[in-house]
Design a protein around this motif. Structure first.
Motif, PDB file in Angstrom:
ATOM      1  N   PHE A 114       0.845  -1.195   0.000  1.00  0.00           N
ATOM      2  CA  PHE A 114       0.000   0.000   0.000  1.00  0.00           C
ATOM      3  C   PHE A 114       0.880   1.245   0.000  1.00  0.00           C
ATOM      4  O   PHE A 114       1.781   1.387   0.831  1.00  0.00           O
ATOM      5  N   VAL A 115       0.621   2.123  -0.951  1.00  0.00           N
ATOM      6  CA  VAL A 115       1.326   3.398  -1.042  1.00  0.00           C
ATOM      7  C   VAL A 115       0.309   4.490  -0.714  1.00  0.00           C
ATOM      8  O   VAL A 115      -0.571   4.789  -1.517  1.00  0.00           O
ATOM      9  N   ARG A 116       0.444   5.045   0.472  1.00  0.00           N
ATOM     10  CA  ARG A 116      -0.515   6.040   0.960  1.00  0.00           C
ATOM     11  C   ARG A 116       0.060   7.444   0.779  1.00  0.00           C
ATOM     12  O   ARG A 116       0.921   7.875   1.552  1.00  0.00           O
ATOM     13  N   ASP A 117      -0.397   8.151  -0.227  1.00  0.00           N
ATOM     14  CA  ASP A 117       0.128   9.497  -0.414  1.00  0.00           C
ATOM     15  C   ASP A 117      -0.707  10.535   0.315  1.00  0.00           C
ATOM     16  O   ASP A 117      -1.912  10.384   0.497  1.00  0.00           O
ATOM     17  N   ASN A 118      -0.046  11.583   0.761  1.00  0.00           N
ATOM     18  CA  ASN A 118      -0.713  12.733   1.361  1.00  0.00           C
ATOM     19  C   ASN A 118      -1.405  13.521   0.247  1.00  0.00           C
ATOM     20  O   ASN A 118      -1.399  13.086  -0.917  1.00  0.00           O
ATOM     21  N   LEU A 119      -2.001  14.640   0.556  1.00  0.00           N
ATOM     22  CA  LEU A 119      -2.574  15.482  -0.495  1.00  0.00           C
ATOM     23  C   LEU A 119      -1.503  15.809  -1.523  1.00  0.00           C
ATOM     24  O   LEU A 119      -0.327  15.956  -1.187  1.00  0.00           O
ATOM     25  N   TYR A 120      -1.908  15.944  -2.769  1.00  0.00           N
ATOM     26  CA  TYR A 120      -0.949  16.275  -3.814  1.00  0.00           C
ATOM     27  C   TYR A 120      -0.585  17.757  -3.751  1.00  0.00           C
ATOM     28  O   TYR A 120      -1.462  18.633  -3.726  1.00  0.00           O
ATOM     29  N   LEU A 121       0.697  18.017  -3.764  1.00  0.00           N
ATOM     30  CA  LEU A 121       1.193  19.388  -3.679  1.00  0.00           C
ATOM     31  C   LEU A 121       0.634  20.251  -4.810  1.00  0.00           C
ATOM     32  O   LEU A 121       0.235  21.411  -4.599  1.00  0.00           O
ATOM     33  N   GLU A 122       0.589  19.684  -6.010  1.00  0.00           N
ATOM     34  CA  GLU A 122       0.140  20.457  -7.170  1.00  0.00           C
ATOM     35  C   GLU A 122      -1.345  20.794  -7.120  1.00  0.00           C
ATOM     36  O   GLU A 122      -1.804  21.688  -7.847  1.00  0.00           O
ATOM     37  N   MET A 123      -2.098  20.070  -6.297  1.00  0.00           N
ATOM     38  CA  MET A 123      -3.529  20.339  -6.205  1.00  0.00           C
ATOM     39  C   MET A 123      -3.840  21.577  -5.377  1.00  0.00           C
ATOM     40  O   MET A 123      -4.897  22.202  -5.548  1.00  0.00           O
ATOM     41  N   ILE A 124      -2.951  21.940  -4.470  1.00  0.00           N
ATOM     42  CA  ILE A 124      -3.273  23.018  -3.534  1.00  0.00           C
ATOM     43  C   ILE A 124      -3.591  24.336  -4.236  1.00  0.00           C
ATOM     44  O   ILE A 124      -4.613  24.962  -3.926  1.00  0.00           O
ATOM     45  N   PRO A 125      -2.804  24.810  -5.207  1.00  0.00           N
ATOM     46  CA  PRO A 125      -3.206  26.060  -5.864  1.00  0.00           C
ATOM     47  C   PRO A 125      -4.503  25.935  -6.656  1.00  0.00           C
ATOM     48  O   PRO A 125      -5.181  26.944  -6.896  1.00  0.00           O
ATOM     49  N   ARG A 126      -4.872  24.700  -7.007  1.00  0.00           N
ATOM     50  CA  ARG A 126      -6.131  24.515  -7.739  1.00  0.00           C
ATOM     51  C   ARG A 126      -7.340  24.643  -6.830  1.00  0.00           C
ATOM     52  O   ARG A 126      -8.478  24.708  -7.305  1.00  0.00           O
ATOM     53  N   PHE A 127      -7.110  24.661  -5.525  1.00  0.00           N
ATOM     54  CA  PHE A 127      -8.210  24.882  -4.590  1.00  0.00           C
ATOM     55  C   PHE A 127      -8.701  26.329  -4.640  1.00  0.00           C
ATOM     56  O   PHE A 127      -9.792  26.636  -4.146  1.00  0.00           O
ATOM     57  N   ILE A 134      -7.970  30.659  -1.586  1.00  0.00           N
ATOM     58  CA  ILE A 134      -8.284  29.300  -1.159  1.00  0.00           C
ATOM     59  C   ILE A 134      -9.192  29.405   0.058  1.00  0.00           C
ATOM     60  O   ILE A 134      -8.832  30.032   1.053  1.00  0.00           O
ATOM     61  N   ARG A 135     -10.370  28.817  -0.027  1.00  0.00           N
ATOM     62  CA  ARG A 135     -11.324  28.873   1.075  1.00  0.00           C
ATOM     63  C   ARG A 135     -11.599  27.464   1.599  1.00  0.00           C
ATOM     64  O   ARG A 135     -11.892  26.571   0.816  1.00  0.00           O
ATOM     65  N   GLY A 136     -11.533  27.290   2.903  1.00  0.00           N
ATOM     66  CA  GLY A 136     -11.820  25.993   3.485  1.00  0.00           C
ATOM     67  C   GLY A 136     -11.592  26.009   4.982  1.00  0.00           C
ATOM     68  O   GLY A 136     -10.842  26.846   5.502  1.00  0.00           O
ATOM     69  N   PRO A 137     -12.225  25.076   5.699  1.00  0.00           N
ATOM     70  CA  PRO A 137     -12.133  25.044   7.165  1.00  0.00           C
ATOM     71  C   PRO A 137     -10.924  24.256   7.673  1.00  0.00           C
ATOM     72  O   PRO A 137     -11.048  23.320   8.447  1.00  0.00           O
ATOM     73  N   ALA A 138      -9.727  24.650   7.220  1.00  0.00           N
ATOM     74  CA  ALA A 138      -8.507  23.981   7.671  1.00  0.00           C
ATOM     75  C   ALA A 138      -7.865  24.673   8.867  1.00  0.00           C
ATOM     76  O   ALA A 138      -6.907  24.152   9.436  1.00  0.00           O
ATOM     77  N   GLY A 139      -8.373  25.851   9.219  1.00  0.00           N
ATOM     78  CA  GLY A 139      -7.805  26.587  10.345  1.00  0.00           C
ATOM     79  C   GLY A 139      -6.317  26.829  10.139  1.00  0.00           C
ATOM     80  O   GLY A 139      -5.867  27.176   9.047  1.00  0.00           O
ATOM     81  N   ASP A 140      -5.554  26.617  11.205  1.00  0.00           N
ATOM     82  CA  ASP A 140      -4.097  26.746  11.135  1.00  0.00           C
ATOM     83  C   ASP A 140      -3.426  25.377  11.118  1.00  0.00           C
ATOM     84  O   ASP A 140      -2.242  25.246  11.446  1.00  0.00           O
ATOM     85  N   GLY A 141      -4.183  24.342  10.735  1.00  0.00           N
ATOM     86  CA  GLY A 141      -3.623  23.003  10.664  1.00  0.00           C
ATOM     87  C   GLY A 141      -2.568  22.896   9.571  1.00  0.00           C
ATOM     88  O   GLY A 141      -2.493  23.739   8.666  1.00  0.00           O
ATOM     89  N   ARG A 142      -1.774  21.859   9.662  1.00  0.00           N
ATOM     90  CA  ARG A 142      -0.681  21.673   8.714  1.00  0.00           C
ATOM     91  C   ARG A 142      -0.898  20.416   7.864  1.00  0.00           C
ATOM     92  O   ARG A 142      -1.531  19.464   8.310  1.00  0.00           O
ATOM     93  N   VAL A 143      -0.335  20.452   6.657  1.00  0.00           N
ATOM     94  CA  VAL A 143      -0.453  19.330   5.727  1.00  0.00           C
ATOM     95  C   VAL A 143       0.910  19.067   5.100  1.00  0.00           C
ATOM     96  O   VAL A 143       1.600  19.996   4.673  1.00  0.00           O
ATOM     97  N   ALA A 144       1.318  17.812   5.062  1.00  0.00           N
ATOM     98  CA  ALA A 144       2.615  17.423   4.495  1.00  0.00           C
ATOM     99  C   ALA A 144       2.429  16.956   3.059  1.00  0.00           C
ATOM    100  O   ALA A 144       2.694  15.797   2.719  1.00  0.00           O
ATOM    101  N   GLY A 186       1.486  32.448  -4.412  1.00  0.00           N
ATOM    102  CA  GLY A 186       0.992  33.759  -4.814  1.00  0.00           C
ATOM    103  C   GLY A 186      -0.502  33.906  -4.680  1.00  0.00           C
ATOM    104  O   GLY A 186      -1.134  34.666  -5.432  1.00  0.00           O
ATOM    105  N   LEU A 187      -1.083  33.213  -3.699  1.00  0.00           N
ATOM    106  CA  LEU A 187      -2.529  33.237  -3.463  1.00  0.00           C
ATOM    107  C   LEU A 187      -2.812  33.731  -2.056  1.00  0.00           C
ATOM    108  O   LEU A 187      -1.904  34.131  -1.321  1.00  0.00           O
ATOM    109  N   ARG A 188      -4.073  33.697  -1.669  1.00  0.00           N
ATOM    110  CA  ARG A 188      -4.463  34.003  -0.295  1.00  0.00           C
ATOM    111  C   ARG A 188      -5.299  32.846   0.250  1.00  0.00           C
ATOM    112  O   ARG A 188      -5.926  32.120  -0.521  1.00  0.00           O
ATOM    113  N   TYR A 189      -5.305  32.705   1.552  1.00  0.00           N
ATOM    114  CA  TYR A 189      -6.117  31.671   2.199  1.00  0.00           C
ATOM    115  C   TYR A 189      -7.091  32.314   3.159  1.00  0.00           C
ATOM    116  O   TYR A 189      -6.712  33.134   3.996  1.00  0.00           O
TER     117      TYR A 189
END
Length: 245
Positions: A114-127, A134-144, A186-189
């Motif tokens: 099993f290869v469990r990948d975290n969120l894809y880095l390239e997807m983040i700006p597409r949010f 970027i709008r979402g209820p992630a608060g100040d949490g961190r993602v690797a 170069g975005l805002r959250y």
């Protein structure tokens, strides 16, 4: 013989670029839900990279059908592209699908990795929306988050060597907040409340819940753990956020 599903996708395509001798499979070759078609498409295959299917309310059943097709075709090993922290009760609802799929693979009698990948880095700006936010209820949490290239290179290593009954969790070199990610791209959250997140997203209930919980999993700290598994598998450190100059 190695077969790679999702041959036109971001990961499957990159894996095939690294293993041109492998057999690439798309939906035109066989739908996951069609067990017989999967069995026919996998004849002669010894190792299968099963890239998870698109999110749907029946995704677990589709994955199980694909696994059953592999069993009928006498495939010997499945390498399954799963998700970081997959568990029956994890916050991110789509990751629960991955856990149920993993369990079915374990019960199949096939060798597995099993290869469990975290969120894809390239997807983040597409949010981000058209306004660059970027709008979402992630608060100040961190993602690797981890890059497609590092996932593909890691998967290649797993496919061509013996990694039976092993689970790898692929991450980038550090965990960052969406504030930090947005700045790097170069975005805002804008951290939303859960109520705000549900208010404007449109789609089937399972889709909306999946989208929202991808953020709340970050807020809960479930995607923050950093591993060295990319470096173990590839011999080099994974890519991180771009550096702004």
């Amino acid at each position: 013989m190695i077969a790679v599903t999702g041959a036109n996708g971001a990961v499957g395509r990159r894996v095939l670029e690294r293993l041109p001798e492998a057999r690439g499979l798309t939906r035109q070759d066989a739908e996951y839900r069609d067990t017989d078609a999967m069995a026919r498409a996998l004849r002669g295959v010894t190792t299968l990279l099963l890239v998870s299917g698109r999110e749907s309310k029946d995704r677990v059943a589709e994955h199980k059908s694909a696994v059953d097709g592999a069993v009928r075709a006498n495939v010997q090993r499945i390498v399954y592209l799963s998700f970081y922290g997959a568990a029956p009760d994890c916050t991110f609802t789509f990751a629960r699908d991955h856990w149920h799929t993993e369990e079915h693979i374990k019960r199949s009698g096939l060798r597995w990795t099993f290869v469990r990948d975290n969120l894809y880095l390239e997807m983040i700006p597409r949010f981000a929306g058209a306004d660059g936010v970027i709008r979402g209820p992630a608060g100040d949490g961190r993602v690797a988050a981890v890059s497609y290239e590092d996932v593909a290179e890691s998967v290649k290593s797993v496919l061509i060597a013996d990694h039976d009954n092993a689970t790898y969790s692929l991450t980038g070199p550090e965990a960052f907040t969406l504030h930090e990610a947005a700045e790097a791209f170069g975005l805002r959250y804008h951290p939303e409340t859960i109520e705000e997140a549900h208010a404007w997203r449109q789609g089937a209930p399972f889709e909306v819940e999946g989208w929202v919980t991808s953020y709340t999993a970050i807020a809960a700290g479930e995607l923050a753990g950093v591993t060295d598994h990319v470096e173990q598998l590839t011999g080099r450190k994974p890519r991180g956020l771009p550096t702004r100059t």
